[in-house]
Design a protein around this motif. Structure first.
Motif, short mmCIF file in Angstrom:
data_model
loop_
_atom_site.label_atom_id
_atom_site.label_comp_id
_atom_site.label_asym_id
_atom_site.label_seq_id
_atom_site.Cartn_x
_atom_site.Cartn_y
_atom_site.Cartn_z
N GLU A 1 -6.40 6.70 0.96
CA GLU A 1 -6.71 5.48 1.60
C GLU A 1 -5.79 4.18 1.66
O GLU A 1 -5.70 3.94 2.40
N LEU A 2 -4.79 4.82 0.61
CA LEU A 2 -3.85 3.68 0.65
C LEU A 2 -2.52 3.69 1.83
O LEU A 2 -2.33 3.16 2.34
N TYR A 3 -2.18 4.96 2.08
CA TYR A 3 -1.63 5.76 3.11
C TYR A 3 -1.89 5.73 4.28
O TYR A 3 -1.51 4.99 5.53
N LEU A 4 -3.61 5.61 4.30
CA LEU A 4 -5.18 5.39 5.64
C LEU A 4 -4.30 4.02 5.78
O LEU A 4 -4.08 3.16 7.39
N GLY A 5 -4.37 2.73 4.60
CA GLY A 5 -4.43 1.77 5.68
C GLY A 5 -2.79 1.33 5.65
O GLY A 5 -2.63 0.21 6.98
N ALA A 6 -1.95 1.92 5.15
CA ALA A 6 -0.34 1.44 5.87
C ALA A 6 -0.21 2.08 6.55
O ALA A 6 0.65 1.50 7.30
N SER A 7 -0.97 3.25 7.74
CA SER A 7 -0.48 3.23 8.79
C SER A 7 -1.00 2.48 9.69
O SER A 7 -1.01 2.64 10.94
N LYS A 8 -1.89 1.82 9.03
CA LYS A 8 -2.23 0.60 10.49
C LYS A 8 -1.78 -0.65 10.53
O LYS A 8 -1.64 -1.48 11.51
N SER B 1 4.11 2.09 9.37
CA SER B 1 3.67 2.82 9.33
C SER B 1 3.97 4.35 9.70
O SER B 1 2.72 5.78 9.27
N ASP B 2 5.09 4.62 10.43
CA ASP B 2 5.31 5.88 10.47
C ASP B 2 5.74 6.78 9.60
O ASP B 2 5.30 8.52 9.52
N GLN B 3 6.10 6.19 8.41
CA GLN B 3 6.27 6.60 6.60
C GLN B 3 5.01 7.10 5.96
O GLN B 3 4.64 8.51 5.26
N ALA B 4 4.18 6.05 6.36
CA ALA B 4 2.28 6.62 6.25
C ALA B 4 1.88 7.77 6.77
O ALA B 4 1.85 8.38 5.85
N ARG B 5 2.09 8.09 7.66
CA ARG B 5 1.93 8.78 8.90
C ARG B 5 2.24 10.20 8.32
O ARG B 5 1.50 11.24 7.56
N SER B 6 3.27 10.52 8.17
CA SER B 6 3.96 11.15 7.11
C SER B 6 3.69 11.78 6.66
O SER B 6 3.32 12.83 5.85
N MET B 7 3.51 11.16 5.57
CA MET B 7 2.82 11.01 4.37
C MET B 7 1.33 12.22 3.79
O MET B 7 1.12 12.72 3.21
N LEU B 8 0.29 11.56 5.28
CA LEU B 8 -1.00 11.68 5.23
C LEU B 8 -0.60 12.85 5.89
O LEU B 8 -1.26 13.97 5.33
N ILE B 9 0.84 13.91 7.02
CA ILE B 9 0.59 14.84 7.08
C ILE B 9 0.32 15.79 6.58
O ILE B 9 0.49 16.83 6.57
N MET C 1 0.77 -1.10 0.04
CA MET C 1 0.37 -0.08 -0.35
C MET C 1 1.24 1.36 0.00
O MET C 1 1.10 2.12 -0.24
N LEU C 2 1.93 1.24 1.29
CA LEU C 2 2.33 2.24 0.95
C LEU C 2 3.67 3.03 -0.17
O LEU C 2 3.18 4.07 -0.50
N ASN C 3 4.04 1.56 -0.97
CA ASN C 3 4.80 2.09 -2.28
C ASN C 3 4.57 2.45 -3.11
O ASN C 3 4.45 3.13 -4.32
N VAL C 4 2.83 1.14 -3.58
CA VAL C 4 1.84 2.08 -4.67
C VAL C 4 1.19 3.44 -4.53
O VAL C 4 1.82 3.98 -5.74
N GLY C 5 1.21 3.64 -3.17
CA GLY C 5 0.50 4.74 -3.15
C GLY C 5 1.82 6.15 -3.41
O GLY C 5 1.65 6.92 -4.29
N ALA C 6 3.22 5.70 -2.74
CA ALA C 6 4.11 6.66 -2.86
C ALA C 6 4.84 6.71 -4.07
O ALA C 6 4.71 7.50 -5.35
N THR C 7 4.10 5.36 -4.95
CA THR C 7 4.86 5.51 -6.66
C THR C 7 4.10 5.83 -7.68
O THR C 7 3.73 7.23 -8.59
N LEU C 8 3.17 6.03 -7.66
CA LEU C 8 1.72 6.75 -8.31
C LEU C 8 1.56 7.89 -8.50
O LEU C 8 1.40 9.04 -9.11
N GLU C 9 2.04 8.60 -6.48
CA GLU C 9 1.82 10.13 -6.64
C GLU C 9 3.19 10.56 -7.26
O GLU C 9 3.11 11.73 -7.69
N GLY C 10 4.24 10.09 -7.10
CA GLY C 10 5.00 9.98 -7.72
C GLY C 10 4.96 10.52 -9.41
O GLY C 10 5.69 11.19 -9.82
N LEU C 11 4.34 9.33 -10.15
CA LEU C 11 4.18 9.56 -11.41
C LEU C 11 2.88 10.48 -11.76
O LEU C 11 3.23 11.38 -12.40
N LEU C 12 2.30 10.90 -10.90
CA LEU C 12 1.59 11.34 -10.91
C LEU C 12 1.95 13.49 -11.02
O LEU C 12 2.10 14.73 -11.98
#
Length: 360
Positions: free
Chosen positions: A140-147, A154-162, A111-122
């Protein structure tokens, strides 16, 4: 990973059954088995256990169920996504990503890496349009990874959400999430580990760990200096901002970092001050550096870094191209700098960069 239709066909052939024989043993029709193997339909739930026994597999294998992917598998998949976006377009990459996450609904690292990759592609402008459904799903991917129970995920995912909440000025949500992150540990585990390896004579391992620790530390210094520069600008302390930029440049050069990094702080300084002639001078230096690609660190500070010339050169050129695209897209899309795309000074600068030959 094989899908259920592929597993049914493979295991049936291994057992030596024809479709008709298997159908007779299960009390169904041969066309039903044929549809299973083509992926046109799936076995009824009441047939799953008998089918698994007949094929000599457990239910998890039959249903292609795996709870998680290894780090290597995730890394390979997100690399594949980038290639798909390049060759077949962003939408194709998005569809593959969506199906993969659906296949592994508890793989938080995925979830974390797919979210970051898609965001980078955007950010690279790969999508024809930044559809709301994509950006919403990334969140939603970052929210899922934060769990995740793995704090590194989880810390990386929360950082992305912040970062997203800050961008939307949802400061209360950002603060709430920030408060959930662990406080900085005063025990530097990596440094202690390096010391322990050194004591055991494992010098190469200690060196690699220490070099990585050094690069991470320099990154932290970069972030702090950029923040101090921005604070100085907000408070109108222009001379202080200039001083901090010089310290940033000295840090980058002093630690033998990639030349591109030498100019980042000054680039941001001139953007904020709207000093466009100086901005373009720095931008030209940045683009020329990126055109040459990333050059591997050959400093004694990075003696233990594994160096594979051909791979490093290819990766460096690819990274340089990506960074150039991101920078130019940001200039075109930012209201503050969008006017430059039609400015003769900007166009002439791009022409000079494109005509500049790379020195061997």
């Amino acid at each position: 990973m094989m899908r259920i239709n592929e597993i049914i066909k493979e295991k049936r052939l291994e057992k030596g059954y024809t479709q008709e024989q298997m159908a007779e043993l299960l009390g169904i029709t041969a066309p039903a088995v044929n549809k299973w193997e083509k992926g046109a339909s799936y076995p009824d739930i009441t047939l799953l256990s008998p089918l698994a026994r007949l094929l000599g597999v457990d239910l998890n294998t039959l249903l292609s169920f795996h709870e998680d992917l290894s780090k290597k598998e995730v890394q390979l998949f997100v690399s594949h996504l980038s290639k798909v976006a390049e060759e077949d377009g962003f939408e194709a990459a998005y569809r593959e990503a969506y199906e993969k996450v659906k296949e592994y609904p508890r793989s938080y690292n995925l979830m974390l890496n797919v979210g970051a990759t898609l965001e980078g592609l955007l950010l690279l402008g790969k999508a024809e349009s930044k559809e709301e459904k994509v950006t919403k799903w990334i969140e939603e991917l970052y929210l899922g990874a934060s769990k995740s129970d793995d704090s590194s995920i989880s810390d990386q995912a929360r950082s992305m959400l912040i970062s997203k909440y800050r961008g939307r000025k949802e400061y209360d949500k950002a603060q709430q999430l920030l408060d959930s992150l662990p406080d900085k540990n005063f025990v530097d585990k990596e440094q202690i580990q390096a010391n322990l390896l050194f004591d055991q004579g494992k010098y190469e391992e200690a060196g690699k760990l220490t070099e990585g620790h050094l690069i991470s530390g320099v990154s932290d210094i970069y972030a702090s200096l950029i923040m101090l520069m921005e604070l100085a600008l907000k408070e109108g302390r222009i001379e202080d901002a200039e001083y901090i930029v010089k310290r940033y440049e000295e840090t980058s050069k002093g630690f033998d970092m990639w030349e591109y990094g030498w100019y980042v702080a000054r680039f941001e300084l001139y953007t904020e001050l709207e000093r466009w002639d100086e901005f373009l001078e720095v931008l030209e230096k940045i683009l020329l550096t990126l055109k040459e690609g990333w050059k591997p660190m050959k400093s004694p500070l990075y003696h233990y870094k594994e160096f594979k010339p051909e791979e490093e050169e290819q990766e460096g050129n690819r990274l340089g191209d990506m960074m150039r695209t991101m920078i130019l897209n940001a200039i075109y899309q930012d209201e503050h700098t969008a006017f430059l795309k039609d400015d003769p000074r900007f166009l002439n600068m791009l022409k000079r960069v494109d005509e500049q030959k790379i020195e061997e």
